[in-house]
Scaffold this motif. Sequence first.
Motif, PDB file in Angstrom:
ATOM      1  N   GLU A 119      -4.090 -12.664   6.750  1.00 61.97           N
ATOM      2  CA  GLU A 119      -5.276 -12.965   7.413  1.00 61.97           C
ATOM      3  C   GLU A 119      -5.456 -14.369   6.902  1.00 61.97           C
ATOM      4  O   GLU A 119      -5.943 -15.434   7.659  1.00 61.97           O
ATOM      5  CB  GLU A 119      -6.694 -12.271   7.104  1.00 61.97           C
ATOM      6  CG  GLU A 119      -6.382 -10.911   7.915  1.00 61.97           C
ATOM      7  CD  GLU A 119      -7.409  -9.678   7.599  1.00 61.97           C
ATOM      8  OE1 GLU A 119      -8.108 -10.094   6.640  1.00 61.97           O
ATOM      9  OE2 GLU A 119      -7.569  -8.884   8.379  1.00 61.97           O
ATOM     10  N   ARG A 120      -5.218 -14.678   5.509  1.00 59.16           N
ATOM     11  CA  ARG A 120      -5.560 -15.925   4.954  1.00 59.16           C
ATOM     12  C   ARG A 120      -4.628 -17.079   5.268  1.00 59.16           C
ATOM     13  O   ARG A 120      -5.076 -18.092   5.989  1.00 59.16           O
ATOM     14  CB  ARG A 120      -5.385 -15.730   3.262  1.00 59.16           C
ATOM     15  CG  ARG A 120      -5.625 -17.011   2.762  1.00 59.16           C
ATOM     16  CD  ARG A 120      -6.771 -17.729   2.904  1.00 59.16           C
ATOM     17  NE  ARG A 120      -6.952 -19.101   2.189  1.00 59.16           N
ATOM     18  CZ  ARG A 120      -7.445 -20.239   2.771  1.00 59.16           C
ATOM     19  NH1 ARG A 120      -7.863 -20.243   4.071  1.00 59.16           N
ATOM     20  NH2 ARG A 120      -7.499 -21.434   2.245  1.00 59.16           N
TER      21      ARG A 120
ATOM     22  N   GLY B   3      -3.860  -1.585   8.471  1.00 62.32           N
ATOM     23  CA  GLY B   3      -4.492  -0.683   7.647  1.00 62.32           C
ATOM     24  C   GLY B   3      -5.047  -1.691   6.234  1.00 62.32           C
ATOM     25  O   GLY B   3      -5.153  -2.900   6.352  1.00 62.32           O
ATOM     26  N   ASP B   4      -5.761  -0.983   5.394  1.00 66.15           N
ATOM     27  CA  ASP B   4      -6.087  -1.731   4.299  1.00 66.15           C
ATOM     28  C   ASP B   4      -5.387  -1.846   2.971  1.00 66.15           C
ATOM     29  O   ASP B   4      -5.206  -1.153   2.202  1.00 66.15           O
ATOM     30  CB  ASP B   4      -7.507  -0.838   3.752  1.00 66.15           C
ATOM     31  CG  ASP B   4      -8.471  -1.991   2.818  1.00 66.15           C
ATOM     32  OD1 ASP B   4      -8.185  -3.316   2.813  1.00 66.15           O
ATOM     33  OD2 ASP B   4      -9.263  -1.321   1.917  1.00 66.15           O
ATOM     34  N   ILE B   5      -4.436  -2.817   3.124  1.00 68.23           N
ATOM     35  CA  ILE B   5      -3.579  -3.248   2.108  1.00 68.23           C
ATOM     36  C   ILE B   5      -3.605  -4.760   1.675  1.00 68.23           C
ATOM     37  O   ILE B   5      -4.049  -5.504   2.348  1.00 68.23           O
ATOM     38  CB  ILE B   5      -1.891  -2.852   2.732  1.00 68.23           C
ATOM     39  CG1 ILE B   5      -1.759  -3.775   3.757  1.00 68.23           C
ATOM     40  CG2 ILE B   5      -1.861  -1.531   2.976  1.00 68.23           C
ATOM     41  CD1 ILE B   5      -0.078  -3.389   4.380  1.00 68.23           C
ATOM     42  N   PRO B   6      -3.147  -5.033   0.535  1.00 70.08           N
ATOM     43  CA  PRO B   6      -3.375  -6.593  -0.062  1.00 70.08           C
ATOM     44  C   PRO B   6      -2.620  -7.500   0.827  1.00 70.08           C
ATOM     45  O   PRO B   6      -3.096  -8.296   1.034  1.00 70.08           O
ATOM     46  CB  PRO B   6      -2.552  -6.183  -1.421  1.00 70.08           C
ATOM     47  CG  PRO B   6      -3.078  -4.808  -1.801  1.00 70.08           C
ATOM     48  CD  PRO B   6      -2.757  -3.918  -0.734  1.00 70.08           C
TER      49      PRO B   6
ATOM     50  N   GLY C 163       0.785  -1.316   0.083  1.00 66.30           N
ATOM     51  CA  GLY C 163       0.124   0.131  -0.104  1.00 66.30           C
ATOM     52  C   GLY C 163       1.048   1.359  -0.110  1.00 66.30           C
ATOM     53  O   GLY C 163       0.371   2.249   0.661  1.00 66.30           O
ATOM     54  N   MET C 164       1.867   1.235  -0.706  1.00 67.03           N
ATOM     55  CA  MET C 164       2.909   2.156  -0.703  1.00 67.03           C
ATOM     56  C   MET C 164       2.383   3.257  -1.826  1.00 67.03           C
ATOM     57  O   MET C 164       2.378   3.024  -2.929  1.00 67.03           O
ATOM     58  CB  MET C 164       4.440   1.900  -0.970  1.00 67.03           C
ATOM     59  CG  MET C 164       4.803   0.846   0.253  1.00 67.03           C
ATOM     60  SD  MET C 164       6.766   0.488  -0.434  1.00 67.03           S
ATOM     61  CE  MET C 164       7.118  -0.277   1.001  1.00 67.03           C
TER      62      MET C 164
END
Length: 484
Positions: A452-453, A443-446, A251-252
């Motif tokens: 999580e997976r 945060g919301d990053i790939p 997420g950069m």
Amino acid sequence: MSRGTPHVLIDGTSLGRDEILLVARGGASVRLDPAARERAQESWETAETVARRRHVYGRTTGVGANRQEEVGGDAALGHGLRLLRSHAGGVGFELAPDVVRATMVIRLNQLAAGGSGVHVRVLDALEQALDLGALPRGHRLGAIGTGDLTVLAEIALTLAGERPWAVGEAPPVALDTGDALAFMSSNAATLAEAVIACADLQTLLRASHTVAALSFLALGGSAEAYAEVVHEARPHPGQQHCAAEMRRLLGMTGPPVPGRRIQDPFGLRAFPQVQGPALDSLAQLEQVLSVEVNARAENPLISVEADDVFHHAHFHTAYVAVALDQARASVHQVAELSAARLGDLVEPTMTGLTPFLASGPAGSSGVMILEYVAHDALAQMRHAALPVTMGTAVVSRGLEDHASFSTQAARQAIVVVEAYRHVLACELVAAVRALRVQQPDLGDIPARAALERTAQVLDPSLEDRSLGDDLDRAADLLDELAAL
């Protein structure tokens, strides 16, 4: 095949990696393009015509050092079957089912290109066998990169009904004198292993972006190493792609955020510079293989256009051997960086965590054993990465005085696939463990989705225990992470 099962059109010109894998691993059926079938028929007719006015190697003569021996009259009867029987001397392990199916579809496509002079009924027999799920038995040892004679002779004799099928069965096909060498004159089995290895390595390289991103987060890496301005200054395609993937996964956006250190160890900092050559090498290998699986490479070449045959050396697969050597060597370097990052993950000064990410009484070992597993696999990769192109062979009474050993290069690439998978699994298990302990706000990053997976799959307990099951699960998960 069941309703809805995909099928691959075989036209002799456009078979690609994805289509080969669909047939080899996805159970897809094949359909021979009518124009390709007609092309093969014209090639056979041309070969028959030319053989009546001049010698054609393997058709009216013996093969190898027997090339001067004329085959005519009574000797022509059964010449093709004698060639196949004498060359079906492969030994060693049996080829895996996906390799056999890939070999069959590649050979069918090459024959559909129309340069072999094989009878069209042989193409029909291959098509039918693939659709029925019938698999011949082929053995691994017997080729040196100048034609997969033993494996293809075994397949041809199985198609002819002389050998038992390994799986299922198909109706036998009659083989003429001119069909034997025309069918064997190919490196289809070597190409099959090479295509499968290339695809698997490309998948693992994609997964390695995700694994490295998780290590970056656990180690508090410096984003400067992946900045777009940095890689525009030395714009190698693979390097730029790697850096862009790291920016995306992490997420950069905007100016790079400082990390814990002014400069990271090479495992993080030099990742694009080392991953880039591997990405480019695998792309080059894929291009070479695409040419080969769609080539009219049989010796002799039957040319309908020239109404003649041409004796040549397309059986020599130096392009394949060199591309495979480079690919294996470049992937080994990437694996070295993975092992280096694993070393950083068990070091308290790098993570701020306990030695070996241990939890429990003093002296607990944590993930200590992962370094041993990773370096064992890395050593296997190192041996498998040694270049095969440094050797050669002189056979057939000195006539065939060079060999590419592309067959061995493809086999070694399969070894690299499995070993590299284990190296990455070790890094992934350690990185996820470190992040579980740190519990950073990502945060919301790939990369968060990857964490999580993976956390769903790996055992959350931190006490000293066997990590074997975690490593197996992590290795199986890499294909999924590659698609993230």
